[in-house]
Design a protein around this motif. Sequence first.
Motif, PDB file in Angstrom:
ATOM      1  N   ASP A  97      38.649 -16.757  92.083  1.00 15.54           N
ATOM      2  CA  ASP A  97      38.562 -16.241  92.767  1.00 15.54           C
ATOM      3  C   ASP A  97      39.428 -15.186  93.824  1.00 15.54           C
ATOM      4  O   ASP A  97      39.954 -15.773  94.657  1.00 15.54           O
ATOM      5  CB  ASP A  97      37.957 -17.021  94.109  1.00 15.54           C
ATOM      6  N   GLU A  98      40.176 -15.070  92.339  1.00 14.57           N
ATOM      7  CA  GLU A  98      42.069 -14.202  92.610  1.00 14.57           C
ATOM      8  C   GLU A  98      42.073 -12.633  92.543  1.00 14.57           C
ATOM      9  O   GLU A  98      41.405 -12.112  92.259  1.00 14.57           O
ATOM     10  CB  GLU A  98      42.920 -14.854  91.397  1.00 14.57           C
ATOM     11  N   ARG A  99      42.642 -12.401  93.844  1.00 12.73           N
ATOM     12  CA  ARG A  99      42.290 -10.871  94.653  1.00 12.73           C
ATOM     13  C   ARG A  99      43.964 -10.079  94.496  1.00 12.73           C
ATOM     14  O   ARG A  99      44.794 -10.986  95.173  1.00 12.73           O
ATOM     15  CB  ARG A  99      41.886 -10.721  95.934  1.00 12.73           C
ATOM     16  N   VAL A 100      43.892  -8.942  94.735  1.00 14.54           N
ATOM     17  CA  VAL A 100      44.908  -8.191  95.044  1.00 14.54           C
ATOM     18  C   VAL A 100      44.697  -7.409  95.735  1.00 14.54           C
ATOM     19  O   VAL A 100      44.180  -6.188  95.698  1.00 14.54           O
ATOM     20  CB  VAL A 100      45.999  -7.573  94.136  1.00 14.54           C
ATOM     21  N   ASP A 101      44.958  -6.880  97.079  1.00 16.23           N
ATOM     22  CA  ASP A 101      44.419  -6.071  97.911  1.00 16.23           C
ATOM     23  C   ASP A 101      45.434  -4.970  98.057  1.00 16.23           C
ATOM     24  O   ASP A 101      46.868  -5.109  98.721  1.00 16.23           O
ATOM     25  CB  ASP A 101      44.384  -6.317  98.996  1.00 16.23           C
ATOM     26  N   PHE A 102      45.262  -4.067  97.855  1.00 18.96           N
ATOM     27  CA  PHE A 102      46.865  -2.451  98.384  1.00 18.96           C
ATOM     28  C   PHE A 102      46.069  -1.983  99.484  1.00 18.96           C
ATOM     29  O   PHE A 102      44.571  -1.199  99.963  1.00 18.96           O
ATOM     30  CB  PHE A 102      46.647  -1.895  97.033  1.00 18.96           C
ATOM     31  N   PHE A 103      46.655  -1.866 100.858  1.00 14.71           N
ATOM     32  CA  PHE A 103      46.517  -1.106 102.221  1.00 14.71           C
ATOM     33  C   PHE A 103      47.077  -0.178 102.505  1.00 14.71           C
ATOM     34  O   PHE A 103      48.983  -0.046 102.003  1.00 14.71           O
ATOM     35  CB  PHE A 103      46.921  -2.564 103.331  1.00 14.71           C
ATOM     36  N   PHE A 104      46.496   0.646 102.790  1.00 15.66           N
ATOM     37  CA  PHE A 104      46.746   1.866 103.113  1.00 15.66           C
ATOM     38  C   PHE A 104      46.511   2.478 104.802  1.00 15.66           C
ATOM     39  O   PHE A 104      46.099   1.875 105.339  1.00 15.66           O
ATOM     40  CB  PHE A 104      45.984   3.108 102.138  1.00 15.66           C
ATOM     41  N   ALA A 105      47.824   3.232 105.210  1.00 14.49           N
ATOM     42  CA  ALA A 105      47.011   3.347 106.764  1.00 14.49           C
ATOM     43  C   ALA A 105      47.261   4.666 106.491  1.00 14.49           C
ATOM     44  O   ALA A 105      47.296   5.435 105.800  1.00 14.49           O
ATOM     45  CB  ALA A 105      48.266   2.677 107.385  1.00 14.49           C
ATOM     46  N   ALA A 106      46.173   5.767 107.228  1.00 17.99           N
ATOM     47  CA  ALA A 106      46.169   7.448 107.069  1.00 17.99           C
ATOM     48  C   ALA A 106      45.988   8.044 108.793  1.00 17.99           C
ATOM     49  O   ALA A 106      45.285   7.307 109.961  1.00 17.99           O
ATOM     50  CB  ALA A 106      45.036   7.986 106.047  1.00 17.99           C
ATOM     51  N   ARG A 107      46.839   8.640 109.061  1.00 20.40           N
ATOM     52  CA  ARG A 107      46.849   9.869 110.161  1.00 20.40           C
ATOM     53  C   ARG A 107      46.859  10.738 110.466  1.00 20.40           C
ATOM     54  O   ARG A 107      46.214  11.068 111.653  1.00 20.40           O
ATOM     55  CB  ARG A 107      48.384   9.267 111.744  1.00 20.40           C
ATOM     56  N   THR A 108      46.413  10.984 108.637  1.00 23.35           N
ATOM     57  CA  THR A 108      45.792  12.466 108.995  1.00 23.35           C
ATOM     58  C   THR A 108      45.329  13.013 107.704  1.00 23.35           C
ATOM     59  O   THR A 108      44.878  12.371 106.920  1.00 23.35           O
ATOM     60  CB  THR A 108      47.012  13.045 108.488  1.00 23.35           C
ATOM     61  N   TRP A 109      43.434  13.440 108.281  1.00 21.55           N
ATOM     62  CA  TRP A 109      42.167  13.881 107.104  1.00 21.55           C
ATOM     63  C   TRP A 109      42.054  14.594 107.602  1.00 21.55           C
ATOM     64  O   TRP A 109      42.355  15.422 108.253  1.00 21.55           O
ATOM     65  CB  TRP A 109      41.720  12.561 107.624  1.00 21.55           C
ATOM     66  N   SER A 110      41.022  15.308 107.208  1.00 13.39           N
ATOM     67  CA  SER A 110      40.290  16.035 106.975  1.00 13.39           C
ATOM     68  C   SER A 110      38.694  15.570 107.159  1.00 13.39           C
ATOM     69  O   SER A 110      38.371  14.832 106.382  1.00 13.39           O
ATOM     70  CB  SER A 110      39.661  17.125 106.507  1.00 13.39           C
ATOM     71  N   GLY A 111      37.690  15.789 107.950  1.00 15.35           N
ATOM     72  CA  GLY A 111      36.860  15.808 108.366  1.00 15.35           C
ATOM     73  C   GLY A 111      36.290  14.594 109.218  1.00 15.35           C
ATOM     74  O   GLY A 111      37.639  13.794 110.825  1.00 15.35           O
TER      75      GLY A 111
END
Length: 162
Positions: A97-111
Amino acid sequence: MSDGPVPEVGGRFVVVPASYVFLLRDGVSGLEVLLQLRQDTGFMDGHWAAGAAGHVERGESAVDAAHREAAEEIGVRDLVLEFLTTMQRTRGGEPIDERVDFFFAARTWSGEPALQEGKAADLRWCPLDALDSLPGPVVPHERVVLEALRERTLEPYTTHGF
């Protein structure tokens, strides 16, 4: 995310990668994050989690996975992603159960964000200062990232469970 055994390759365990997208906006009481209430997934059901997240597929980059998951789960595209942190995590130190997580934020998108799949019961904007006001807990490792984001103490590399 599956909790099943992870295969070993060449005598070494395999790290399972995932990408997370926190949509952010300015709200009346400060910065808000879009969260989904997990259901029927077998992992952290009943917990609030990133608006979009999922495993990185074979041959896919973490950034591509973030874009794909956002489109599949909440129907948004054209995200302008900001890298937040990479988290290495484990549960009990077991190599399965070893994980690597990539976290991103977005303040701009469409929809307009809306639930697209049946694995969430609710989708709502929550002030970063009011995570405790949600009607249920936030996934623990995701909460670590959200609290560090709120406090402006987020580092490029974080760990959870060690």
